[in-house]
Design an enzyme around this catalytic site. Structure first.
Site, PDB file in Angstrom:
ATOM      1  N   PRO A  28       0.771  -1.248   0.000  1.00 42.49           N
ATOM      2  CG  PRO A  28       0.084  -0.901   2.224  1.00 42.49           C
ATOM      3  CD  PRO A  28       0.821  -1.884   1.345  1.00 42.49           C
ATOM      4  CB  CYS A  29       4.355   2.165   0.328  1.00 42.93           C
ATOM      5  SG  CYS A  29       5.092   1.318  -1.045  1.00 42.93           S
ATOM      6  N   GLY A  30       2.244   3.157  -2.123  1.00 42.57           N
ATOM      7  CA  GLY A  30       2.009   4.181  -3.143  1.00 42.57           C
ATOM      8  C   GLY A  30       0.557   4.612  -3.235  1.00 42.57           C
TER       9      GLY A  30
END
Lengths: 94, 221
Positions: free
Chosen positions: B171-173
């Site tokens: 989910p980091c982007g």
């Protein structure tokens, strides 16, 4: 984009809008055959911008599946006689 | 950043729940004959003091005809596509042997404040699919997106509620591209949080071959 198609094909006007840091095209409005898939728009953008990673979306709402028909997108989400397609460059991992 | 949009692309737990409810209802209205999204309420073992309802969305038993050839060994853990000869004359797809089943869960990440997709695939006999098997089931554009986009890559992580490994899209982007997708370019525009999940799903669905019907994005429905 398709240059030749049967007379019965409906053409859709697509307006390509750069967002984020994406480069702006010199020509931003194009006609594409309605029964082409959306992947044609994506591929056209990739060729014009010479970038593989693009984020492409419609109406600040969603990113169309590449095999959606352009005419379906226009009929449901087009306005003012055109389908507005936004594009941005995919950002690199930071 | 001081940019033209004040919203950071994230959503609150309450907005996640409201958007999940909206997605569930619309999916039911549009696709009544397909497996449905179900809200699974639960509590994390390690959690703080969340008094609000907590849970995740589950879409299970999505059947997918596998792309693998019939004459492949079925019980060989080391099987690889390059080893089995491909013979057009004997390629037959039967529903029993070659049907794969997929489960998709949408889980809220409290650390990233965005939804996260967890998924797994398995054969009819319950044998779990490895990522290389799953990739064969996906349409070509899925591989392209996963391999090229820096915003989507798959890892295997422990499911936050089920405590076993699932595949997930990191989910980091997410907040970055959700900011673009829903944020628009008018600074005064409030992002449409109710449709956050259907917008998000239109992107992540493509990476895992989960087809999202166009009607889901029609706000008049």
């Amino acid at each position: 984009m398709a240059a030749e198609s049967p007379i019965s094909d409906r053409k859709v006007v697509v307006h390509l809008r750069a967002t984020g840091d994406a480069p702006i095209l010199k020509q931003t409005k194009f006609k594409i055959a309605g029964n082409d898939n959306f992947c044609k728009v994506i591929e056209f953008l990739r060729r014009q911008l010479r970038r593989d990673t693009l984020f492409v979306y419609v109406n600040s709402a969603f990113s169309p599946n590449p095999d959606e028909l352009v005419i379906d997108l226009y009929n449901n989400f087009g306005f003012d006689g055109k389908l507005v397609v936004n594009y941005a460059s995919s950002m690199a991992w930071g | 950043m001081g940019g033209h949009c004040l919203w950071d692309g994230t959503l609150s737990p309450n907005d996640f729940i409201a958007s999940a409810d909206d997605l569930t209802k619309k999916w039911m209205a549009i696709n009544p004959n397909l497996p449905q999204w179900t809200w699974i309420p639960c509590q994390r073992m390690d959690v703080s003091c969340n008094t609000q309802a907590e849970g995740y969305l589950a879409l299970e038993n999505m059947y997918q005809l596998s792309a693998s050839e019939v004459n492949a060994p079925t019980d060989d853990e080391n099987y690889s596509a390059e080893e089995a000869p491909f013979d057009n004359a004997t390629l037959i797809q039967s529903y029993n042997d070659d049907m794969h089943i997929y489960d998709f869960h949408i889980v809220y990440s409290f650390s990233y404040q965005v939804p996260v997709l967890y998924f797994r695939g398995y054969r009819c006999d319950g044998h779990p699919l490895h990522l290389c098997d799953i990739e064969k089931d996906l349409p070509p554009y899925s591989s392209k997106i996963r391999n090229e986009s820096k915003w989507t890559f798959m890892t295997q992580e422990e499911h936050p509620y089920l405590c076993c490994p699932w595949y997930t899209l990191h989910p980091c982007g997410t907040s970055d591209w959700m900011k673009l997708l829903l944020g628009g370019d008018l600074p005064s525009k409030n992002p449409d949080m109710l449709h956050y999940l259907s917008a998000w799903l239109s992107v992540v669905g493509q990476t895992v071959g989960l087809r999202i019907p166009l009607e889901l994005h029609d706000k008049s429905i």
